[in-house]
Design an enzyme around this catalytic site. Structure first.
Site, PDB file in Angstrom:
ATOM      1  N   SER A 586      35.037  43.674  38.298  1.00  0.00           N
ATOM      2  CA  SER A 586      34.300  44.120  39.479  1.00  0.00           C
ATOM      3  C   SER A 586      32.825  43.767  39.317  1.00  0.00           C
ATOM      4  CB  SER A 586      34.521  45.620  39.706  1.00  0.00           C
ATOM      5  OG  SER A 586      34.110  45.995  40.993  1.00  0.00           O
ATOM      6  N   ASP A 661      43.240  42.382  47.064  1.00  0.00           N
ATOM      7  CA  ASP A 661      42.057  43.167  46.716  1.00  0.00           C
ATOM      8  C   ASP A 661      41.314  43.561  47.990  1.00  0.00           C
ATOM      9  OD1 ASP A 661      39.683  44.215  45.733  1.00  0.00           O
ATOM     10  OD2 ASP A 661      39.578  42.790  44.067  1.00  0.00           O
ATOM     11  N   HIS A 693      42.437  45.865  43.863  1.00  0.00           N
ATOM     12  CA  HIS A 693      41.266  45.581  43.038  1.00  0.00           C
ATOM     13  C   HIS A 693      41.545  45.733  41.541  1.00  0.00           C
ATOM     14  CE1 HIS A 693      37.125  44.854  42.196  1.00  0.00           C
ATOM     15  NE2 HIS A 693      36.873  46.072  41.767  1.00  0.00           N
TER      16      HIS A 693
END
Length: 717
Positions: A586, A661, A693
């Protein structure tokens, strides 16, 4: 001569013993490190509850009994058995164990079974089903007396009173959603309904997303694949339009709360007055630097007044609603970091600040409660450079603040009981897996309920080393964590995996058991790697200046701080500076790619998971807080952009992205790949088709094998 012989023999025997002990240690497999992380390798714990107006604490023992324990005397009393609960209601005859429960009065506790709520009276040994909800219902929210429940079906909102279902909204347009969380869970918003204290009214969000762009995710489980679009407002684009409504269960009427101002503002920190006549909302502007705490009439929806306003030159982080003092209708506490650190302030409902109750270079993490006379408030706060969590007592009148816990580490799950004036907490630090204690308001431990054994005692694991370095600004202290190989030899040189996040709202390192490290790191250390992490500026729980150091230029200070970590590594004789790898997910994926391009040549290998490659493609609420809009901050967006940095890439880079995602949408990685192709740059890519994600469940084993295999295959080339 004889003495020398005996001494040599003794030393050999000691070395042989140590070697034998090490040889007997078990090897940690990657599968075990991931799949069993929260079961076999999670320290033992006991669920403890306080009971209103009681002097004891309550546990469920091994015989499936609710047991009352006198906190000071240690005497025990069985409150209810499994058999007793089974016999309390016909619906409960087939339960196999006591459910998770919560005390709601001195003699009653509540629990859920599927879609039904029960209340059990421990004096009469009878249970009552108080309400239920439709099996299709989601986002359930239940009143304090457990007799009413709000829930959603698709985009509409329902409530149940007893077993009667009432549909509050009937909106055919699926792009208008009621009763669900808004603003993509930012600003402390984590639900979409708010019951009044006595349950006579329900405030709920209406979220109009018709103006928000669709993002085309793909569902591969169908034949052929089908489009599964989501609403995804990107930085600088149109945002959702949110309003608040109130349904009155007595009049059966719904009214609109008349919030004025731009339609794309944020409605945060919703709270009710104790008398249920007013609803309070924190109205935050889209720039996120100006908040007005407003009062509205709950019966008419009319604006009453603005209690106060808060402004900041950069952005505000106000994520906790007002909380009224017990038995008070005109005094409340408010949490804000306007003095540089989040602290507790006392206000009156006319908007006057009466006192700053807590202060200091530490952050209030949680408000634990007030004593019976409202003389003291207890809070959980940081200490030790943000690494500890300690319990503080603050006198409301004098504002004297006392740290009452003594031992350096992390206190969590803290519960204050005003009846006994005692606290319960879990405690952990690097050498303490979990200790559960009862202590008084001066910090004196009354009873240790549990002192858990180390679940990794029989395995080849390394001690966690917490340390500090100086940030790139030459003055700020940064926390670091290192895990050395389990058979560490200071005369050898080892490759390093730097694990990075570095972004806002997250803190990786704390003074807890394993230092916050994932167990895959111990597996990698077992295989001969040093695992190293630097908590750079911009991360959470270090105060406003620390967090806002990255404002309008994400990736600048964070990269500089990570490179300071590299400099520190290079001073260590046992680090092979030619074999450095970096991995993050991320924001950590953004950092990994940034370092592999903007600091090309520093790392031989990088693995970037779910990376942000262009902040202009990320969601409004998060991005605009830290970067403003692309229209207002074009230079900041341009500098942080990674799509045009592909020609700078050196070393081996693997990008991993979940195909569905919905947080960092796949477009980030695919545009980066497209630029790599256009510039003749080689890069590796892997996708997880069924995952959003994060890759969770059993597939996470596959993910970490992929990450570590990639590093293994390329670090020695």
């Amino acid at each position: 001569m004889n003495k020398l012989y005996k001494l040599t023999t003794l030393l050999l025997m000691m070395l042989l013993t140590v070697s034998t002990v090490n040889a007997q240690k078990k090897t940690l497999t990657l599968e075990d490190a991931i799949v069993k992380r929260w079961s076999q390798f999670y320290p033992e714990h006991i669920t403890v509850q306080w009971r209103p107006d009681s002097k004891g604490y309550y546990i469920i023992n091994e015989e499936n009994r609710i047991v009352e324990v006198n906190a000071k005397k240690g005497t025990k009393n069985i409150i209810l058995t499994l058999g007793g609960l089974k016999g309390s209601h016909n619906d409960l005859l087939n339960i196999s164990r006591l459910p998770r429960y919560k005390w709601i009065t001195k003699n009653k506790f509540t629990f859920n079974l599927e879609n039904k709520i029960y209340v059990t009276d421990v004096t009469t040994k009878k249970s009552e089903q108080t309400t239920s909800w439709n099996l299709e219902g989601k986002h359930q929210d239940v009143t304090s007396d457990r007799k009413q429940a709000a829930y959603t079906i698709d985009n509409n909102l329902y409530i149940s009173i007893g077993n009667e279902e009432i549909q509050l909204t009937n909106e055919p347009n699926k792009e208008i959603v009621f009763g669900q969380t808004v603003h993509r869970n930012e600003f402390g918003v984590n639900k979409g309904t708010y019951w009044s204290p006595k349950g006579t009214a329900l405030a709920f969000y209406r979220n109009d997303q018709t103006i928000v762009t669709d993002y085309p995710l793909v569902d591969l489980s169908t034949r052929p694949a089908t489009a599964n679009p989501i609403k995804y407002p990107m930085a600088g684009q149109k945002s959702e339009e949110v309003t608040l409504k109130v349904y009155n269960t007595v009049s059966k009427k719904t009214i609109d709360i008349k919030t004025e101002g731009p339609k794309e503002q944020y409605l945060t920190n919703v709270a009710w007055s104790p008398n249920e006549k007013s609803v309070f909302i924190g109205i935050l502007n889209r720039d996120q630097n100006h908040l007005a705490l407003n009062e509205y009439n709950a019966e008419t929806g009319e604006f009453v007044k603005t209690l106060f306003e808060e402004k900041d030159s950069k952005y505000l982080s106000l994520t906790h609603p007002m909380e009224f003092l017990p038995n008070s209708s005109d005094k409340f506490i408010w949490r804000t970091e306007k003095d540089g650190f989040e602290h507790v302030y006392l206000y009156s409902t006319d908007g006057k600040q009466l006192a700053q109750i807590t202060k200091g270079d530490w952050v209030v993490m949680d408000v634990l409660g007030f004593d019976r006379k409202n003389q003291n408030i207890f809070v959980l706060g940081t200490d030790n450079n943000g690494m500890d969590r300690q319990v503080y007592r603050a006198n409301i009148k004098s504002q004297k603040v006392t740290k009452i816990t003594k031992e350096s580490g992390v206190y969590s799950g803290v519960k204050y009981d005003a009846s006994s004036n005692l606290l319960f907490a879990n405690f952990t630090n690097l050498t303490t897996p979990n200790k559960e204690v009862i202590f008084d308001t001066n910090g004196k431990v009354i009873k240790t309920i549990l002192d858990a054994k180390d679940p990794l005692a029989d395995y080849k694991v390394s001690p966690i080393e917490l340390n500090t370095i100086t940030a790139a600004d030459g003055k700020t202290v940064l926390n670091t964590r290192m895990i050395k190989p389990s058979n560490f030899d200071a005369t050898k040189k080892y490759p390093v995996i730097m694990y990075v996040y570095g972004g806002p709202g997250v803190q990786l390192l704390t003074n807890r058991w394993q230092g916050g490290a994932s167990l895959w790191m111990q597996k990698a250390a077992q295989d001969g790697y040093i695992i190293y992490t630097v908590e750079s500026r911009g991360s959470e729980n270090r105060g406003k200046d620390f967090e806002q150091a990255t404002h309008l230029h994400l990736g600048d200070a964070e990269i500089a701080d990570q490179l300071k970590g590299v400099d520190s590594l290079k001073t260590l004789s046992y680090v092979d500076a030619n074999k450095l790898a970096i991995h993050g997910w991320s924001f950590g994926g953004f950092m990994t790619t940034s370092l592999m391009t903007k600091a090309a040549g520093t790392f031989k290998v990088g693995v970037a998971g779910g990376p942000v490659m262009d902040w202009g493609l990320y969601e409004i609420m998060y991005t605009e807080r830290y970067m403003s809009t692309p229209q207002k901050n074009p230079k900041g967006y341009e500098k942080s952009l990674l799509l045009d940095k592909t020609p700078l890439l050196e070393g081996k880079l693997l990008i991993i992205h979940g195909l569905i995602d919905d947080v960092v949408v796949p477009q980030h990685s695919f545009l980066f790949l497209q630029n790599c192709v256009s510039n003749g740059v080689q890069v590796d890519f892997f996708t997880y088709p069924g995952h959003p994600h994060n890759v969770r469940g059993k597939d996470r084993v596959h993910l970490m094998k992929k990450v570590l295999m990639y590093i293994d295959d390329n670090i020695n080339r």
